[in-house]
Design a protein around this motif. Sequence first.
Motif, PDB file in Angstrom:
ATOM      1  N   GLY A  44       0.787  -1.224   0.000  1.00 44.24           N
ATOM      2  CA  GLY A  44       0.000   0.000   0.000  1.00 44.24           C
ATOM      3  C   GLY A  44       0.817   1.271   0.000  1.00 44.24           C
ATOM      4  O   GLY A  44       0.290   2.356  -0.208  1.00 44.24           O
ATOM      5  N   LYS A  45       2.127   1.143   0.264  1.00 38.53           N
ATOM      6  CA  LYS A  45       3.009   2.309   0.313  1.00 38.53           C
ATOM      7  C   LYS A  45       2.554   3.326   1.366  1.00 38.53           C
ATOM      8  O   LYS A  45       2.526   4.523   1.121  1.00 38.53           O
ATOM      9  CB  LYS A  45       3.102   3.006  -1.047  1.00 38.53           C
ATOM     10  CG  LYS A  45       3.371   2.098  -2.211  1.00 38.53           C
ATOM     11  CD  LYS A  45       4.783   1.565  -2.186  1.00 38.53           C
ATOM     12  CE  LYS A  45       5.087   0.823  -3.481  1.00 38.53           C
ATOM     13  NZ  LYS A  45       5.117  -0.605  -3.305  1.00 38.53           N
ATOM     14  N   GLY A  46       2.170   2.812   2.536  1.00 38.76           N
ATOM     15  CA  GLY A  46       1.733   3.689   3.611  1.00 38.76           C
ATOM     16  C   GLY A  46       1.840   2.991   4.952  1.00 38.76           C
ATOM     17  O   GLY A  46       2.482   1.956   5.071  1.00 38.76           O
ATOM     18  N   ALA A  52      -0.535   9.168   7.296  1.00 38.84           N
ATOM     19  CA  ALA A  52       0.238   8.533   6.223  1.00 38.84           C
ATOM     20  C   ALA A  52      -0.420   7.214   5.804  1.00 38.84           C
ATOM     21  O   ALA A  52       0.193   6.158   5.869  1.00 38.84           O
ATOM     22  CB  ALA A  52       1.672   8.298   6.693  1.00 38.84           C
ATOM     23  N   PRO A  54      -2.096   4.183   3.425  1.00 33.73           N
ATOM     24  CA  PRO A  54      -1.609   3.577   2.187  1.00 33.73           C
ATOM     25  C   PRO A  54      -2.062   4.393   0.965  1.00 33.73           C
ATOM     26  O   PRO A  54      -3.189   4.872   0.905  1.00 33.73           O
ATOM     27  CB  PRO A  54      -2.245   2.192   2.183  1.00 33.73           C
ATOM     28  CG  PRO A  54      -2.507   1.908   3.619  1.00 33.73           C
ATOM     29  CD  PRO A  54      -2.847   3.235   4.232  1.00 33.73           C
ATOM     30  N   GLN A  55      -1.167   4.534   0.010  1.00 33.09           N
ATOM     31  CA  GLN A  55      -1.474   5.241  -1.232  1.00 33.09           C
ATOM     32  C   GLN A  55      -2.226   4.338  -2.213  1.00 33.09           C
ATOM     33  O   GLN A  55      -2.973   4.811  -3.046  1.00 33.09           O
ATOM     34  CB  GLN A  55      -0.182   5.752  -1.887  1.00 33.09           C
ATOM     35  CG  GLN A  55       0.620   6.670  -0.988  1.00 33.09           C
ATOM     36  CD  GLN A  55      -0.179   7.893  -0.567  1.00 33.09           C
ATOM     37  OE1 GLN A  55      -0.709   8.605  -1.410  1.00 33.09           O
ATOM     38  NE2 GLN A  55      -0.297   8.118   0.738  1.00 33.09           N
ATOM     39  N   GLU A  56      -1.992   3.051  -2.107  1.00 37.93           N
ATOM     40  CA  GLU A  56      -2.624   2.056  -2.978  1.00 37.93           C
ATOM     41  C   GLU A  56      -3.590   1.218  -2.152  1.00 37.93           C
ATOM     42  O   GLU A  56      -3.355   0.973  -0.970  1.00 37.93           O
ATOM     43  CB  GLU A  56      -1.565   1.130  -3.601  1.00 37.93           C
ATOM     44  CG  GLU A  56      -0.476   1.842  -4.366  1.00 37.93           C
ATOM     45  CD  GLU A  56      -0.981   2.500  -5.622  1.00 37.93           C
ATOM     46  OE1 GLU A  56      -1.936   1.964  -6.238  1.00 37.93           O
ATOM     47  OE2 GLU A  56      -0.447   3.559  -5.990  1.00 37.93           O
ATOM     48  N   THR A 116     -11.788   7.542  -2.571  1.00 34.93           N
ATOM     49  CA  THR A 116     -10.366   7.557  -2.924  1.00 34.93           C
ATOM     50  C   THR A 116     -10.035   6.597  -4.067  1.00 34.93           C
ATOM     51  O   THR A 116      -9.255   6.932  -4.954  1.00 34.93           O
ATOM     52  CB  THR A 116      -9.512   7.194  -1.689  1.00 34.93           C
ATOM     53  OG1 THR A 116      -9.845   8.083  -0.632  1.00 34.93           O
ATOM     54  CG2 THR A 116      -8.034   7.273  -1.990  1.00 34.93           C
ATOM     55  N   HIS A 117     -10.645   5.397  -4.059  1.00 30.79           N
ATOM     56  CA  HIS A 117     -10.250   4.356  -5.008  1.00 30.79           C
ATOM     57  C   HIS A 117     -11.314   4.032  -6.052  1.00 30.79           C
ATOM     58  O   HIS A 117     -11.080   3.195  -6.926  1.00 30.79           O
ATOM     59  CB  HIS A 117      -9.836   3.094  -4.252  1.00 30.79           C
ATOM     60  CG  HIS A 117      -8.652   3.307  -3.363  1.00 30.79           C
ATOM     61  ND1 HIS A 117      -7.384   3.508  -3.839  1.00 30.79           N
ATOM     62  CD2 HIS A 117      -8.557   3.394  -2.007  1.00 30.79           C
ATOM     63  CE1 HIS A 117      -6.556   3.682  -2.831  1.00 30.79           C
ATOM     64  NE2 HIS A 117      -7.237   3.627  -1.699  1.00 30.79           N
TER      65      HIS A 117
END
Length: 132
Positions: A44-46, A52, A54-56, A116-117
Motif C-alpha cells: 500500500g506504500k503507507g 500517512a 496507504p497510497q494504494e 479515494t479508489h
Amino acid sequence: MAFLVPGGWIWLTGLSLRWPFGLVMIVIGTAGLLWCVRDFYVSGKGTLAPWAPPQELVVVGLYRYSRNPMYVAVALILLGWAVSFQSRGLLGYMLAVGVAFHLRVVFGEEPWLARTHGSTWQQYTRRVRRWL
C-alpha cells in the motif's frame, strides 16, 4: 488496545491463566496483525497512521479474504485474552471494541475508500467480504 488494556485489566483484577489455548488465539491474531501492517507498508506504500495512509488499495495477503483483517486480528487477540483468563469483562471489552470497529468501518473508512479508489474499491467489495 489489544495488549495494554487487557494486560492492565488482568493485572488490576488479579486474574490468573485458566485456559492456555486462548494464548494460541493471541499469537495467531498478533501474527495476522503484523502481516497486515507489513502489507500496508509494502503493497500500500503507507502506514497505519492516519496522516500517512496507504497510497494504494491493499488487496494482497489477508486482504484477499477480508476487507478488514487487521480489525479481525485485534478481535481475535482480545477474544484470546478473554478465553485465556475466563473473563466476562474482557469478553465485554472485545464486543465493545468490535462494535466500535464496525461503526468506524461502515461510516468512516469505507466511504473514504470509495471516494479515494472509486471503481477499484467497488470491484474489491464485490469479491471480498467485509469481515470473514
